[in-house]
Design an enzyme around this catalytic site. Structure first.
Site, mmCIF file in Angstrom:
data_model
loop_
_atom_site.group_PDB
_atom_site.id
_atom_site.type_symbol
_atom_site.label_atom_id
_atom_site.label_comp_id
_atom_site.label_asym_id
_atom_site.label_seq_id
_atom_site.Cartn_x
_atom_site.Cartn_y
_atom_site.Cartn_z
ATOM 1 N N MET A 1 5.319 15.204 -1.514
ATOM 2 C CA MET A 1 4.182 16.091 -1.259
ATOM 3 C C MET A 1 2.973 15.368 -0.657
ATOM 4 O O MET A 1 1.906 15.970 -0.488
ATOM 5 C CB MET A 1 3.774 16.837 -2.541
ATOM 6 C CG MET A 1 4.886 17.676 -3.135
ATOM 7 S SD MET A 1 5.548 18.913 -1.984
ATOM 8 C CE MET A 1 7.318 18.745 -2.304
ATOM 9 N N CYS A 2 3.121 14.080 -0.325
ATOM 10 C CA CYS A 2 2.024 13.315 0.271
ATOM 11 C C CYS A 2 1.822 13.683 1.737
ATOM 12 O O CYS A 2 2.793 13.810 2.481
ATOM 13 C CB CYS A 2 2.353 11.824 0.225
ATOM 14 S SG CYS A 2 1.632 10.985 -1.162
ATOM 15 N N HIS A 3 0.570 13.781 2.134
ATOM 16 C CA HIS A 3 0.240 13.991 3.540
ATOM 17 C C HIS A 3 0.360 12.679 4.311
ATOM 18 O O HIS A 3 0.112 11.616 3.758
ATOM 19 C CB HIS A 3 -1.206 14.488 3.667
ATOM 20 C CG HIS A 3 -1.433 15.822 3.050
ATOM 21 N ND1 HIS A 3 -1.606 15.983 1.696
ATOM 22 C CD2 HIS A 3 -1.488 17.061 3.589
ATOM 23 C CE1 HIS A 3 -1.774 17.268 1.432
ATOM 24 N NE2 HIS A 3 -1.699 17.953 2.556
ATOM 25 N N MET B 1 -1.900 7.208 -3.528
ATOM 26 C CA MET B 1 -0.450 7.032 -3.529
ATOM 27 C C MET B 1 -0.030 5.876 -2.616
ATOM 28 O O MET B 1 0.935 5.175 -2.907
ATOM 29 C CB MET B 1 0.264 8.321 -3.104
ATOM 30 C CG MET B 1 0.126 9.473 -4.091
ATOM 31 S SD MET B 1 0.344 9.028 -5.847
ATOM 32 C CE MET B 1 1.978 8.343 -5.857
ATOM 33 N N GLU B 2 -0.785 5.681 -1.528
ATOM 34 C CA GLU B 2 -0.478 4.581 -0.621
ATOM 35 C C GLU B 2 -0.676 3.242 -1.331
ATOM 36 O O GLU B 2 0.140 2.320 -1.195
ATOM 37 C CB GLU B 2 -1.369 4.653 0.628
ATOM 38 C CG GLU B 2 -0.941 5.681 1.651
ATOM 39 C CD GLU B 2 -1.189 7.125 1.226
ATOM 40 O OE1 GLU B 2 -1.893 7.360 0.217
ATOM 41 O OE2 GLU B 2 -0.669 8.039 1.896
ATOM 42 N N ASP C 1 13.381 -8.723 -5.964
ATOM 43 C CA ASP C 1 14.578 -8.955 -5.141
ATOM 44 C C ASP C 1 14.671 -10.411 -4.692
ATOM 45 O O ASP C 1 15.756 -10.998 -4.695
ATOM 46 C CB ASP C 1 14.541 -8.037 -3.918
ATOM 47 C CG ASP C 1 15.767 -8.226 -3.021
ATOM 48 O OD1 ASP C 1 16.896 -8.211 -3.548
ATOM 49 O OD2 ASP C 1 15.606 -8.373 -1.800
#
Lengths: 163, 163, 163, 163, 163, 163
Positions: free
Chosen positions: E75-77, E115-116, E130
């Site tokens: 749902m992120c733009h 969110m970024e 990793d």
């Protein structure tokens, strides 16, 4: 009629485990039909000589989309496609022309390539629309369906509408 | 009827220059209809209670696809979408049920979001197919088209088939 | 000579902050030259009539790559490209032919599109190689460089090799 | 000289069917050379001590690009790469320095990894350019080619220019 | 306490319309902490001299992930990031060492970059894991949270745990 | 304690060659825990009835992220996942609630799926955060770790913290 296969016990979608399925050759054939006006058809035919062909771009986009299917369809497995090709055919209708877009996709894998073939023709149809929408925005992608699939335990499938 | 806008002088496709176009609010509404059997419809309705809803996954996939449109449609510009939403509606038909998938996409940009709305409904329809294909592979995505677009120099557009 | 701009105080690469830079119209022109044999050139020319044109696919791939530049070049900002186009030109040389691939990219943004133009011609050249490698694997992409850039505070740039 | 393999009967590009090809170990080695000024070379060397090394970022970008080759080159098959590594070497020239970027890619598959190796060195070269372009925009990526490939029915290939 | 903003009337998630929100400068700072053993820490320190630094790769991966946030978080733009940078700090603990990974992301846009920043530190932490998992698989990413955000109508935010 | 495996002789990261490793069935289980307030928990529970469930979106995002792992983690090999599923569980704590997100990933390949499982739970946790952040931005993703892995030469692994 089989059960839904994409939901887990908690009622949420999962990527189903295909490790028990056999690795075999599988093919799928899908078709999408775009309904266009006579004016647009003629413009493409004339333009085709001087300028190029929207089907070229549609075919490239469709092949790339076939490879990207697992990025678009959430529960699809990544599959190594072995071949993808298209045929395009214009048919005259009462209202204008129908462009029949058919894609065949081949793989050797644990699951089928129905979604890859359907995604290929859908994105090819959308790309055709994009290339021509400056001329006519009312085109309709009027039928997209799986024509046939071969290989895999569930057996071969032929769509009732298969021409 | 306007000229094709995607070909350059050498007859090859280009991403057209939109720098002269005004940055305005633009919306587009597209619709795709999936024709399903009564058996599948009833299975979904029952399953819906116990298991979940294929429309949930279709909606998420469609929204992500709207954002990915420029990766799928070669000549599309990257646009910053400001909003994307869906409505789903089942309608009984003579052969079974029609699922109407409608997406509305909004942006403020130099070019329209028709392709984003059309891609959104197409990928939602494909995802719905994927979620249900274990039950029935003969579903048909029977009509995908632009319903309306607003904003931009070329003016508003309403599809003749708009219900 | 300016300082490197991609490293932070700890000696690691960063995506530099461009928020203080002005949003202006910016263009960049890049070129890549593929050196091919006379035999391949003639095969393309003949094939071109009957079969199609590798430049079609190269152009589509190059335009899509321009849009994907920030996914490929780690420190590149995402930019909304406003236009991308290519020209292709064959020139006879002593050893065969040179294919000159030129891309022009336009944006209105806070940073330039040099990398987008360079990526576009590089991917177009690689795609041309892929389309023709069944005929000849010894093709050389013999020169890729920025031809010119315009717009932005650092001013216009013209490459010394600009023909 | 073999025939072109990427066009179908309608004259459009296809992803060729590789299902008849044997799954064998395949490797490819490609090289790209970036020509830089003495001033830039020295700045990198000094900067390297204090700040870091553009080759680090170029190597990471090149490895990621090798994996993304089928998203960039339209007719390339998705292949499961088994290993990818780079070597970098600076060589003094009359005008400054040459940076030799070499990538080796390995897979076990039905088709070769030439395009993966060529894409890896091309994106590494572009990334190096991006990291250093604030200092000098006139760098030239002066030669990109396949050095050798091994495995597969068409046999081993060694480029005439192989040093 | 505000309402949920991601669901539409039918109970399905939507990409909320942000067209009414003001375009302002926005920043977000997020942090992720990886808990590692003393043995691994010492191996990295020694290895660091001879071999290189896993933080280099983590930083590149984190910056690329920040740009890819709208491809990961449904749902992120899509937002045009203007800058992204990281700091890394090792702190000795009773059980070994904590690696603090902090990312700052900047944009000028209609919605924030929380969110970024969170995606950037999460992917950097996963990449660090990793790079080192051949030595120790029991590392724990023990806390990931938003440290602060600035800009936008909802005002500035400072996490209670902010050190 | 094994050596680092991701660095080449020049001290730069490489994608390690896995061609000598056996193709076997491999599974990995990873877990991420999100700590939320009682208010948010109750809002979700109530909202869940009327509106829908953030876990639906988190699960879809997590499954898509598992497939995208090699695009996010630079040195990860592309692997054909055979199955991916999640479980979600809320546990009451002194401060509120813990949401335990567990993902199991399966493949048949030359290398393990630890990073796929860890990426799946991380992106599911980030998506949950995104869906609920309008209500509470102070949620903490408080522990992400590999729970167990099976298959492959290095043998099975069980995390000391495994509950």
């Amino acid at each position: 009629m089989s059960d839904f296969s994409h939901w887990n016990k908690e009622g949420r979608p999962k990527m189903v485990d295909i490790s028990h399925k056999e690795e075999t050759k599988r093919t799928a054939l899908a078709q999408s039909t775009v309904s266009i006006s006579e004016e647009l058809y003629e413009k493409i035919q004339k333009g085709g000589i001087k300028k190029g062909d929207p089907l070229q771009v549609a075919q490239v986009a469709g092949i790339m989309a076939a490879k990207n299917t697992p990025d678009l369809i959430p529960m699809c497995h990544t599959i190594l496609l072995q071949g993808t090709d298209f045929t395009f055919e214009y048919q005259q209708t009462e209202q204008g022309y129908d462009l029949l877009i058919t894609a065949e996709v081949t793989c050797k894998g644990n699951t089928g390539v129905e979604m890859e073939a359907l995604t290929a023709v859908s994105v090819a149809a959308l790309t055709f629309y994009d290339m021509c929408k400056a001329v006519d925005k009312s085109m309709i992608i009027k039928e997209t369906h799986l024509v046939e699939k071969k290989g895999g335990k569930s057996g071969d499938f032929y769509h009732p509408n298969r021409s």
